[in-house]
Design a protein around this motif. Structure first.
Motif, PDB file in Angstrom:
ATOM      1  N   LEU A 181       0.846  -1.192   0.000  1.00 38.18           N
ATOM      2  CA  LEU A 181       0.000   0.000   0.000  1.00 38.18           C
ATOM      3  C   LEU A 181       0.879   1.238   0.000  1.00 38.18           C
ATOM      4  O   LEU A 181       2.054   1.187   0.337  1.00 38.18           O
ATOM      5  CB  LEU A 181      -0.936   0.000   1.215  1.00 38.18           C
ATOM      6  N   GLU A 182       0.282   2.343  -0.424  1.00 36.55           N
ATOM      7  CA  GLU A 182       1.033   3.599  -0.377  1.00 36.55           C
ATOM      8  C   GLU A 182       0.985   4.130   1.049  1.00 36.55           C
ATOM      9  O   GLU A 182      -0.091   4.394   1.588  1.00 36.55           O
ATOM     10  CB  GLU A 182       0.453   4.619  -1.360  1.00 36.55           C
ATOM     11  N   TRP A 183       2.161   4.303   1.637  1.00 31.69           N
ATOM     12  CA  TRP A 183       2.240   4.763   3.024  1.00 31.69           C
ATOM     13  C   TRP A 183       3.489   5.608   3.176  1.00 31.69           C
ATOM     14  O   TRP A 183       4.610   5.142   2.937  1.00 31.69           O
ATOM     15  CB  TRP A 183       2.272   3.560   3.968  1.00 31.69           C
ATOM     16  N   SER A 184       3.280   6.837   3.533  1.00 30.23           N
ATOM     17  CA  SER A 184       4.387   7.762   3.758  1.00 30.23           C
ATOM     18  C   SER A 184       3.866   8.914   4.596  1.00 30.23           C
ATOM     19  O   SER A 184       2.678   8.945   4.962  1.00 30.23           O
ATOM     20  CB  SER A 184       4.929   8.290   2.425  1.00 30.23           C
ATOM     21  N   LEU A 185       4.714   9.875   4.868  1.00 29.80           N
ATOM     22  CA  LEU A 185       4.278  11.033   5.634  1.00 29.80           C
ATOM     23  C   LEU A 185       3.142  11.787   4.955  1.00 29.80           C
ATOM     24  O   LEU A 185       2.355  12.462   5.621  1.00 29.80           O
ATOM     25  CB  LEU A 185       5.460  11.983   5.864  1.00 29.80           C
ATOM     26  N   TRP A 186       3.028  11.683   3.633  1.00 30.39           N
ATOM     27  CA  TRP A 186       1.945  12.412   2.978  1.00 30.39           C
ATOM     28  C   TRP A 186       0.859  11.491   2.414  1.00 30.39           C
ATOM     29  O   TRP A 186      -0.015  11.952   1.702  1.00 30.39           O
ATOM     30  CB  TRP A 186       2.477  13.408   1.952  1.00 30.39           C
ATOM     31  N   SER A 187       0.892  10.222   2.785  1.00 28.76           N
ATOM     32  CA  SER A 187      -0.180   9.281   2.420  1.00 28.76           C
ATOM     33  C   SER A 187      -0.424   8.364   3.614  1.00 28.76           C
ATOM     34  O   SER A 187       0.214   7.319   3.764  1.00 28.76           O
ATOM     35  CB  SER A 187       0.214   8.444   1.193  1.00 28.76           C
ATOM     36  N   ARG A 188      -1.371   8.744   4.467  1.00 36.32           N
ATOM     37  CA  ARG A 188      -1.549   8.049   5.743  1.00 36.32           C
ATOM     38  C   ARG A 188      -2.967   7.499   5.942  1.00 36.32           C
ATOM     39  O   ARG A 188      -3.309   7.041   7.041  1.00 36.32           O
ATOM     40  CB  ARG A 188      -1.179   8.988   6.898  1.00 36.32           C
ATOM     41  N   ASP A 189      -3.781   7.521   4.895  1.00 36.08           N
ATOM     42  CA  ASP A 189      -5.160   7.064   5.037  1.00 36.08           C
ATOM     43  C   ASP A 189      -5.265   5.609   5.495  1.00 36.08           C
ATOM     44  O   ASP A 189      -6.226   5.226   6.164  1.00 36.08           O
ATOM     45  CB  ASP A 189      -5.910   7.219   3.708  1.00 36.08           C
ATOM     46  N   ALA A 190      -4.272   4.791   5.120  1.00 34.23           N
ATOM     47  CA  ALA A 190      -4.329   3.362   5.446  1.00 34.23           C
ATOM     48  C   ALA A 190      -4.236   3.094   6.942  1.00 34.23           C
ATOM     49  O   ALA A 190      -4.572   1.991   7.400  1.00 34.23           O
ATOM     50  CB  ALA A 190      -3.198   2.626   4.730  1.00 34.23           C
ATOM     51  N   GLU A 191      -3.797   4.087   7.706  1.00 35.61           N
ATOM     52  CA  GLU A 191      -3.625   3.884   9.149  1.00 35.61           C
ATOM     53  C   GLU A 191      -4.948   3.694   9.876  1.00 35.61           C
ATOM     54  O   GLU A 191      -4.995   3.127  10.967  1.00 35.61           O
ATOM     55  CB  GLU A 191      -2.866   5.075   9.750  1.00 35.61           C
ATOM     56  N   GLU A 192      -6.023   4.164   9.273  1.00 29.54           N
ATOM     57  CA  GLU A 192      -7.315   4.119   9.955  1.00 29.54           C
ATOM     58  C   GLU A 192      -7.893   2.717  10.043  1.00 29.54           C
ATOM     59  O   GLU A 192      -8.387   2.303  11.101  1.00 29.54           O
ATOM     60  CB  GLU A 192      -8.311   5.048   9.252  1.00 29.54           C
ATOM     61  N   GLU A 193      -7.827   1.959   8.947  1.00 27.90           N
ATOM     62  CA  GLU A 193      -8.490   0.653   8.930  1.00 27.90           C
ATOM     63  C   GLU A 193      -7.612  -0.461   8.373  1.00 27.90           C
ATOM     64  O   GLU A 193      -7.582  -1.573   8.926  1.00 27.90           O
ATOM     65  CB  GLU A 193      -9.781   0.742   8.107  1.00 27.90           C
ATOM     66  N   ILE A 194      -6.889  -0.201   7.296  1.00 30.26           N
ATOM     67  CA  ILE A 194      -6.166  -1.274   6.615  1.00 30.26           C
ATOM     68  C   ILE A 194      -4.990  -1.788   7.435  1.00 30.26           C
ATOM     69  O   ILE A 194      -4.835  -3.001   7.622  1.00 30.26           O
ATOM     70  CB  ILE A 194      -5.689  -0.810   5.225  1.00 30.26           C
ATOM     71  N   ILE A 195      -4.175  -0.904   7.948  1.00 31.66           N
ATOM     72  CA  ILE A 195      -3.013  -1.344   8.711  1.00 31.66           C
ATOM     73  C   ILE A 195      -3.421  -2.061   9.997  1.00 31.66           C
ATOM     74  O   ILE A 195      -2.870  -3.125  10.317  1.00 31.66           O
ATOM     75  CB  ILE A 195      -2.063  -0.153   8.963  1.00 31.66           C
ATOM     76  N   PRO A 196      -4.407  -1.558  10.757  1.00 29.15           N
ATOM     77  CA  PRO A 196      -4.874  -2.334  11.914  1.00 29.15           C
ATOM     78  C   PRO A 196      -5.399  -3.718  11.532  1.00 29.15           C
ATOM     79  O   PRO A 196      -5.192  -4.691  12.267  1.00 29.15           O
ATOM     80  CB  PRO A 196      -5.993  -1.460  12.497  1.00 29.15           C
ATOM     81  N   THR A 197      -6.068  -3.822  10.392  1.00 22.89           N
ATOM     82  CA  THR A 197      -6.563  -5.121   9.938  1.00 22.89           C
ATOM     83  C   THR A 197      -5.402  -6.067   9.652  1.00 22.89           C
ATOM     84  O   THR A 197      -5.430  -7.240  10.043  1.00 22.89           O
ATOM     85  CB  THR A 197      -7.430  -4.956   8.667  1.00 22.89           C
ATOM     86  N   CYS A 198      -4.383  -5.563   8.971  1.00 27.61           N
ATOM     87  CA  CYS A 198      -3.207  -6.390   8.684  1.00 27.61           C
ATOM     88  C   CYS A 198      -2.569  -6.893   9.974  1.00 27.61           C
ATOM     89  O   CYS A 198      -2.205  -8.075  10.087  1.00 27.61           O
ATOM     90  CB  CYS A 198      -2.186  -5.594   7.870  1.00 27.61           C
ATOM     91  N   ARG A 199      -2.462  -6.022  10.938  1.00 30.26           N
ATOM     92  CA  ARG A 199      -1.806  -6.408  12.195  1.00 30.26           C
ATOM     93  C   ARG A 199      -2.662  -7.374  13.006  1.00 30.26           C
ATOM     94  O   ARG A 199      -2.144  -8.281  13.648  1.00 30.26           O
ATOM     95  CB  ARG A 199      -1.453  -5.147  12.987  1.00 30.26           C
ATOM     96  N   GLU A 200      -3.957  -7.206  12.945  1.00 30.82           N
ATOM     97  CA  GLU A 200      -4.849  -8.155  13.614  1.00 30.82           C
ATOM     98  C   GLU A 200      -4.680  -9.557  13.036  1.00 30.82           C
ATOM     99  O   GLU A 200      -4.696 -10.554  13.773  1.00 30.82           O
ATOM    100  CB  GLU A 200      -6.290  -7.693  13.459  1.00 30.82           C
ATOM    101  N   LEU A 201      -4.492  -9.639  11.723  1.00 30.27           N
ATOM    102  CA  LEU A 201      -4.406 -10.925  11.027  1.00 30.27           C
ATOM    103  C   LEU A 201      -2.969 -11.437  10.890  1.00 30.27           C
ATOM    104  O   LEU A 201      -2.755 -12.535  10.368  1.00 30.27           O
ATOM    105  CB  LEU A 201      -5.034 -10.799   9.635  1.00 30.27           C
ATOM    106  N   GLY A 202      -1.993 -10.652  11.333  1.00 32.62           N
ATOM    107  CA  GLY A 202      -0.603 -11.082  11.233  1.00 32.62           C
ATOM    108  C   GLY A 202      -0.043 -10.986   9.830  1.00 32.62           C
ATOM    109  O   GLY A 202       0.781 -11.814   9.418  1.00 32.62           O
ATOM    110  N   ILE A 203      -0.465  -9.963   9.091  1.00 33.92           N
ATOM    111  CA  ILE A 203      -0.031  -9.764   7.710  1.00 33.92           C
ATOM    112  C   ILE A 203       1.029  -8.679   7.658  1.00 33.92           C
ATOM    113  O   ILE A 203       0.879  -7.607   8.259  1.00 33.92           O
ATOM    114  CB  ILE A 203      -1.228  -9.360   6.817  1.00 33.92           C
ATOM    115  N   GLY A 204       2.119  -8.930   6.933  1.00 33.32           N
ATOM    116  CA  GLY A 204       3.172  -7.948   6.790  1.00 33.32           C
ATOM    117  C   GLY A 204       2.737  -6.774   5.926  1.00 33.32           C
ATOM    118  O   GLY A 204       1.808  -6.881   5.119  1.00 33.32           O
ATOM    119  N   ILE A 205       3.428  -5.648   6.083  1.00 30.74           N
ATOM    120  CA  ILE A 205       3.065  -4.413   5.395  1.00 30.74           C
ATOM    121  C   ILE A 205       4.244  -3.944   4.548  1.00 30.74           C
ATOM    122  O   ILE A 205       5.368  -3.808   5.044  1.00 30.74           O
ATOM    123  CB  ILE A 205       2.662  -3.329   6.402  1.00 30.74           C
ATOM    124  N   VAL A 206       3.989  -3.696   3.267  1.00 30.50           N
ATOM    125  CA  VAL A 206       5.028  -3.267   2.330  1.00 30.50           C
ATOM    126  C   VAL A 206       4.626  -1.911   1.749  1.00 30.50           C
ATOM    127  O   VAL A 206       3.854  -1.841   0.795  1.00 30.50           O
ATOM    128  CB  VAL A 206       5.229  -4.309   1.208  1.00 30.50           C
TER     129      VAL A 206
END
Length: 348
Positions: A181-206
């Motif tokens: 996913l796109e994740w940087s200081l100027w692209s942080r929308d994924a922090e709301e739902e997608i990244i927590p979901t990945c961490r709940e399921l034990g999925i790595g983030i690239v």
């Protein structure tokens, strides 16, 4: 500028897939950011990254070129296949200049076979669905990818730009090892739902574009060096009216970086690395000096207070313009829901 450390390792997902803490995005070598670069120079860069620096997680896709980037990566890893982790993607091709998504089983299998040939490898380490095909239930796509795992053609399954619900549905069919996913200081929308979901399921983030497609390294002056064929010229954040406003944030980031004794890009990339030990960003470059600078971000240590200070710059100054052009918005989450499995009757 921070010194270049050795690159460590981390595990993506829960199935033992180990990669370098920082990867290398290879797209710009062949596609997207101006004319393709000379093969011999890019092969030398990739081999330097792998052999000399320990950056072994290489990212490519069938659409980069199209097809030529996979061939380039395949040439670069000759003789060092056992040292690298190859990630490639399927499911997004351009037809008459417009992106077309495919996630049906026949395409999944055919695309995999073609990528194996272009890379000249027996097995792909991490195989992503590049963009979710909203015509095909995700269970159907992942079901075919699961078969490829069972046949030894791919080792691990990934998704790119998938919504949280799509990730959950896919993971129920076969463990998802990584989400790109796109994740940087100027692209942080994924922090709301997608990244927590990945961490709940034990999925790595690239995270891809962890340097904001180069903006967080160079600021507004980046636009001066872009050729007419550079994709970034179509991105709203790089339009003159937005770039001028975004440059205010860049100047603030540059001030903080100067105090830390590092470059703005290193500060921004260090911020991504500090997000957790399940995160392996894949900054891309076509220059050895930029590769060295990116690796140097690993030696920039940020305190909790410094992380907040950096984040506050962006929230205070604001980010202006969308992260992609209008033609591509429909292919990014949250616009990536697929129909229910019960509706699938195959392609008509």
């Amino acid at each position: 500028m921070a010194e270049t450390p050795s690159v460590g390792r981390l595990q993506l997902g829960c199935e033992g897939f180990e990669v370098s803490v920082q990867g290398l995005g290879c797209m710009g070598m062949s596609y997207g950011y101006g004319p393709p670069k000379p093969d011999e120079e890019m092969i030398s860069l990739i081999r330097h990254a792998v052999i000399s620096k320990g950056v072994t997680f290489l990212d490519t896709s069938e659409v980069y070129g199209p097809f030529t980037n996979e061939v380039l990566v395949g040439k670069a890893i000759k003789g060092i296949r056992d040292k690298v982790q190859i990630a490639t993607k399927f499911g997004c091709r351009f037809v008459e200049g417009k992106p077309q998504l495919r996630g049906d089983p026949a395409y999944v299998r055919a695309a995999c076979e073609e990528s194996l040939k272009r890379l000249d490898v027996d097995c792909i380490d991490l195989y992503y669905q590049h963009r979710v095909d909203t015509k095909v239930p995700i269970e159907v796509t992942i079901g075919e990818m699961k078969k490829l795992v069972e046949e030894g053609k791919i080792k691990y399954i990934g998704l790119s730009e998938a919504s949280a619900s799509t990730i959950r549905r896919a993971h129920a069919i076969h463990p998802i090892t990584a989400v790109q996913l796109e994740w940087s200081l100027w692209s942080r929308d994924a922090e709301e739902e997608i990244i927590p979901t990945c961490r709940e399921l034990g999925i790595g983030i690239v995270p891809y574009s962890p340097l904001g497609r180069g903006f967080l390294s160079s600021g507004g002056k980046l636009l001066e060096s872009l050729t007419d064929s550079d994709y970034r010229k179509t991105v709203p954040r790089f339009e003159a009216k937005n770039l001028e406003k975004n440059n205010v944030a860049f100047e603030r980031i540059s001030d903080i970086a100067s105090k830390k004794g590092c470059s703005p890009g290193q500060l921004a990339l260090s911020w991504v690395h500090h997000q957790g030990n399940d995160v392996s960003p894949i900054p891309g470059t076509t220059k050895v000096k930029n590769l060295e600078e990116n690796i140097g971000a690993l030696s920039v240590k940020l305190t909790h207070e410094e992380m907040k200070e950096i984040e506050n710059v962006l929230s205070t100054c604001g980010i202006f313009g969308d992260r992609c052009c209008d033609d591509h918005k429909e292919f990014l989450w949250p616009n990536s829901e697929t129909p229910p499995l019960s509706s699938w009757k195959g392609l008509k």
